[in-house]
Design a protein around this motif. Structure first.
Motif, PDB file in Angstrom:
ATOM      1  N   LEU A  53      26.130  16.053  59.221  1.00 23.66           N
ATOM      2  CA  LEU A  53      25.288  15.885  60.407  1.00 23.66           C
ATOM      3  C   LEU A  53      24.938  14.417  60.650  1.00 23.66           C
ATOM      4  O   LEU A  53      24.868  13.968  61.781  1.00 23.66           O
ATOM      5  CB  LEU A  53      24.002  16.690  60.157  1.00 23.66           C
ATOM      6  CG  LEU A  53      23.089  16.981  61.311  1.00 23.66           C
ATOM      7  CD1 LEU A  53      23.803  17.806  62.360  1.00 23.66           C
ATOM      8  CD2 LEU A  53      21.859  17.749  60.802  1.00 23.66           C
ATOM      9  N   ASP A  54      24.691  13.720  59.565  1.00 27.80           N
ATOM     10  CA  ASP A  54      24.210  12.342  59.680  1.00 27.80           C
ATOM     11  C   ASP A  54      25.406  11.401  59.808  1.00 27.80           C
ATOM     12  O   ASP A  54      26.132  11.156  58.845  1.00 27.80           O
ATOM     13  CB  ASP A  54      23.394  12.008  58.428  1.00 27.80           C
ATOM     14  CG  ASP A  54      22.752  10.642  58.513  1.00 27.80           C
ATOM     15  OD1 ASP A  54      23.175   9.836  59.371  1.00 27.80           O
ATOM     16  OD2 ASP A  54      21.830  10.372  57.726  1.00 27.80           O
ATOM     17  N   PRO A  55      25.624  10.870  61.011  1.00 26.87           N
ATOM     18  CA  PRO A  55      26.827  10.055  61.209  1.00 26.87           C
ATOM     19  C   PRO A  55      26.800   8.762  60.397  1.00 26.87           C
ATOM     20  O   PRO A  55      27.852   8.206  60.087  1.00 26.87           O
ATOM     21  CB  PRO A  55      26.816   9.747  62.715  1.00 26.87           C
ATOM     22  CG  PRO A  55      25.435  10.041  63.186  1.00 26.87           C
ATOM     23  CD  PRO A  55      24.790  10.970  62.208  1.00 26.87           C
ATOM     24  N   ASP A  56      25.607   8.309  60.032  1.00 22.87           N
ATOM     25  CA  ASP A  56      25.539   7.045  59.297  1.00 22.87           C
ATOM     26  C   ASP A  56      25.844   7.211  57.812  1.00 22.87           C
ATOM     27  O   ASP A  56      26.263   6.272  57.154  1.00 22.87           O
ATOM     28  CB  ASP A  56      24.139   6.420  59.434  1.00 22.87           C
ATOM     29  CG  ASP A  56      23.823   6.124  60.890  1.00 22.87           C
ATOM     30  OD1 ASP A  56      24.781   5.851  61.647  1.00 22.87           O
ATOM     31  OD2 ASP A  56      22.631   6.189  61.261  1.00 22.87           O
ATOM     32  N   ARG A  57      25.602   8.385  57.283  1.00 20.19           N
ATOM     33  CA  ARG A  57      25.746   8.546  55.829  1.00 20.19           C
ATOM     34  C   ARG A  57      26.897   9.451  55.410  1.00 20.19           C
ATOM     35  O   ARG A  57      27.216   9.526  54.233  1.00 20.19           O
ATOM     36  CB  ARG A  57      24.434   9.071  55.238  1.00 20.19           C
ATOM     37  CG  ARG A  57      23.308   8.026  55.315  1.00 20.19           C
ATOM     38  CD  ARG A  57      21.978   8.600  54.842  1.00 20.19           C
ATOM     39  NE  ARG A  57      22.038   9.073  53.472  1.00 20.19           N
ATOM     40  CZ  ARG A  57      21.479  10.212  53.036  1.00 20.19           C
ATOM     41  NH1 ARG A  57      20.827  10.981  53.860  1.00 20.19           N
ATOM     42  NH2 ARG A  57      21.578  10.573  51.774  1.00 20.19           N
ATOM     43  N   SER A  58      27.496  10.157  56.375  1.00 16.44           N
ATOM     44  CA  SER A  58      28.572  11.081  55.999  1.00 16.44           C
ATOM     45  C   SER A  58      29.912  10.352  56.006  1.00 16.44           C
ATOM     46  O   SER A  58      30.219   9.625  56.946  1.00 16.44           O
ATOM     47  CB  SER A  58      28.634  12.233  56.997  1.00 16.44           C
ATOM     48  OG  SER A  58      27.402  12.907  57.020  1.00 16.44           O
ATOM     49  N   LEU A  59      30.689  10.565  54.983  1.00 20.38           N
ATOM     50  CA  LEU A  59      32.006   9.936  54.913  1.00 20.38           C
ATOM     51  C   LEU A  59      33.074  10.998  54.714  1.00 20.38           C
ATOM     52  O   LEU A  59      32.897  11.920  53.910  1.00 20.38           O
ATOM     53  CB  LEU A  59      32.075   8.981  53.718  1.00 20.38           C
ATOM     54  CG  LEU A  59      31.308   7.673  53.789  1.00 20.38           C
ATOM     55  CD1 LEU A  59      31.589   6.833  52.546  1.00 20.38           C
ATOM     56  CD2 LEU A  59      31.691   6.889  55.047  1.00 20.38           C
ATOM     57  N   ALA A  60      34.186  10.817  55.433  1.00 21.23           N
ATOM     58  CA  ALA A  60      35.308  11.761  55.303  1.00 21.23           C
ATOM     59  C   ALA A  60      35.790  11.820  53.857  1.00 21.23           C
ATOM     60  O   ALA A  60      36.165  12.873  53.350  1.00 21.23           O
ATOM     61  CB  ALA A  60      36.440  11.337  56.232  1.00 21.23           C
ATOM     62  N   GLU A  61      35.730  10.684  53.195  1.00 19.70           N
ATOM     63  CA  GLU A  61      36.181  10.632  51.800  1.00 19.70           C
ATOM     64  C   GLU A  61      35.342  11.564  50.905  1.00 19.70           C
ATOM     65  O   GLU A  61      35.868  12.264  50.036  1.00 19.70           O
ATOM     66  CB  GLU A  61      36.049   9.185  51.323  1.00 19.70           C
ATOM     67  CG  GLU A  61      36.495   8.941  49.921  1.00 19.70           C
ATOM     68  CD  GLU A  61      35.951   7.610  49.384  1.00 19.70           C
ATOM     69  OE1 GLU A  61      35.766   6.653  50.174  1.00 19.70           O
ATOM     70  OE2 GLU A  61      35.711   7.570  48.161  1.00 19.70           O
ATOM     71  N   TYR A  62      34.040  11.596  51.153  1.00 22.82           N
ATOM     72  CA  TYR A  62      33.181  12.484  50.360  1.00 22.82           C
ATOM     73  C   TYR A  62      33.421  13.956  50.721  1.00 22.82           C
ATOM     74  O   TYR A  62      33.320  14.840  49.868  1.00 22.82           O
ATOM     75  CB  TYR A  62      31.705  12.153  50.582  1.00 22.82           C
ATOM     76  CG  TYR A  62      31.252  10.837  50.000  1.00 22.82           C
ATOM     77  CD1 TYR A  62      31.628  10.454  48.718  1.00 22.82           C
ATOM     78  CD2 TYR A  62      30.412   9.982  50.717  1.00 22.82           C
ATOM     79  CE1 TYR A  62      31.196   9.246  48.176  1.00 22.82           C
ATOM     80  CE2 TYR A  62      29.967   8.785  50.184  1.00 22.82           C
ATOM     81  CZ  TYR A  62      30.366   8.420  48.913  1.00 22.82           C
ATOM     82  OH  TYR A  62      29.922   7.241  48.380  1.00 22.82           O
TER      83      TYR A  62
END
Ligand code: GLU
Length: 306
Positions: A53-62
């Motif tokens: 949800l959080d565009p600043d903290r979400s990473l595709a790698e994770y």
């Protein structure tokens, strides 16, 4: 492979809801494993929903790493971003319209009000607020109890007088808060931890459902998705008990049935602190690299040093 994801034989629907803001650790492994076991024992369906949800903290790698780590643990699911399913999409970043529709219903019902307060309060609203093992919130992990600065006075309509100016396609000129009834007691029976009791105005205050930058809060997105995806049981960490109380209020406001709740006890480190994603040494990847097996990780004795 088929035996790992047996066809469902019951109406039970559970979910795994990783947030791709870091690598999964031992605590996640135990909770997700419990969710998987419970859905299997019930002959149910397990849904994987990526909570990016959080565009600043979400990473595709994770997000990729979470799927891989879960598979490594032996966990399998029936529906998810990698598998599709009847309730696709299964990533919150792609479900904006679902959240917007629920925001509109909260607005129409008079449950929420616009708020122009600080950014700091709002930063906390996007992620699930995890608590330490001692029940104390880590700073910024949960919203502070809102002092009520923008709350409409008693008797005043929560929908503001300038409501004609509200853009129903875009709530994002203000933040929006759910108005709780101070003193209201929220009780539920947890299938693992027994009877629970929280009080609005004491354990949490008017909480954010939407931020002015256009992002819905964790509480709203979670309730909207659990309802839309037909989830019948939520298995999550005990650090989210107070979130469950807030979600019960949202379910009531939106006319959704509550799922059953099963909160897993927290895994703590040797200092009694909850394992957070920042404990990189306890990430599943790091442990796996050190040669630990899923059995080691899921066994009661935590075979890790600080
Ligand atoms: N995405 C949330 C987290 O990782 C899950 C919360 C929930 O189970 O509702 O904490």
């Amino acid at each position: 492979m088929a035996s790992l994801t047996p066809a469902p034989t019951s109406s039970y629907r559970g979910r795994l809801a990783p947030s791709p803001t870091g690598y999964l650790h031992v605590g996640h492994a135990r909770t997700f494993f419990a969710a998987w076991q419970r859905s299997r024992n019930a002959g149910g369906t397990l849904v994987l929903r990526m909570e990016d949800l959080d565009p600043d903290r979400s990473l595709a790698e994770y997000a990729e790493a979470a799927l891989e780590d879960l598979r490594w643990l032996g966990i399998r699911w029936h529906e998810g971003p990698d598998k599709g399913g009847p309730f696709a999409p299964y990533a919150q970043s792609r479900r904006h319209a679902v959240y917007l529709a629920e925001w509109r219903r909260l607005l129409a019902g008079g449950f929420i009000y616009p708020c122009r307060c600080s950014r700091k309060d709002l930063a906390a609203a996007l992620s699930a607020p995890h608590e330490s093992a001692h029940g104390k919130l880590e700073p910024l992990d949960d919203e502070p109890i809102y002092p009520g600065t923008c709350r409409p006075k008693a008797g005043e309509s929560p929908a503001p007088s300038h409501s004609a100016a509200i853009d129903l396609e875009n709530p994002g000129t203000s933040n929006w808060r759910f108005r709780v009834v101070d003193g209201e007691v929220i009780e539920f029976d947890d299938l693992n931890l027994g009877p629970q009791r929280f009080q609005a105005g004491v354990d949490f205050g008017d909480f954010v459902v939407w931020r002015r930058d256009g992002v819905p809060s964790y509480q709203l997105a979670c309730v909207a998705d659990d309802a839309a995806m037909g989830i019948t049981e939520v298995v999550r960490g005990a650090d989210l008990l107070k979130s469950t109380a807030r979600q019960i209020l949202l379910n009531r406001a939106l006319g959704f049935a509550n799922p059953s709740w099963f909160h897993c006890s927290l895994v703590v480190d040797h200092n009694g602190r909850r394992l957070a994603k920042r404990h990189d040494a306890l990430s599943l990847r790091a442990l796996r690299q050190r040669g630990l097996t899923p059995m080691n990780i899921l066994s009661a004795e935590l075979p890790v040093e600080k």
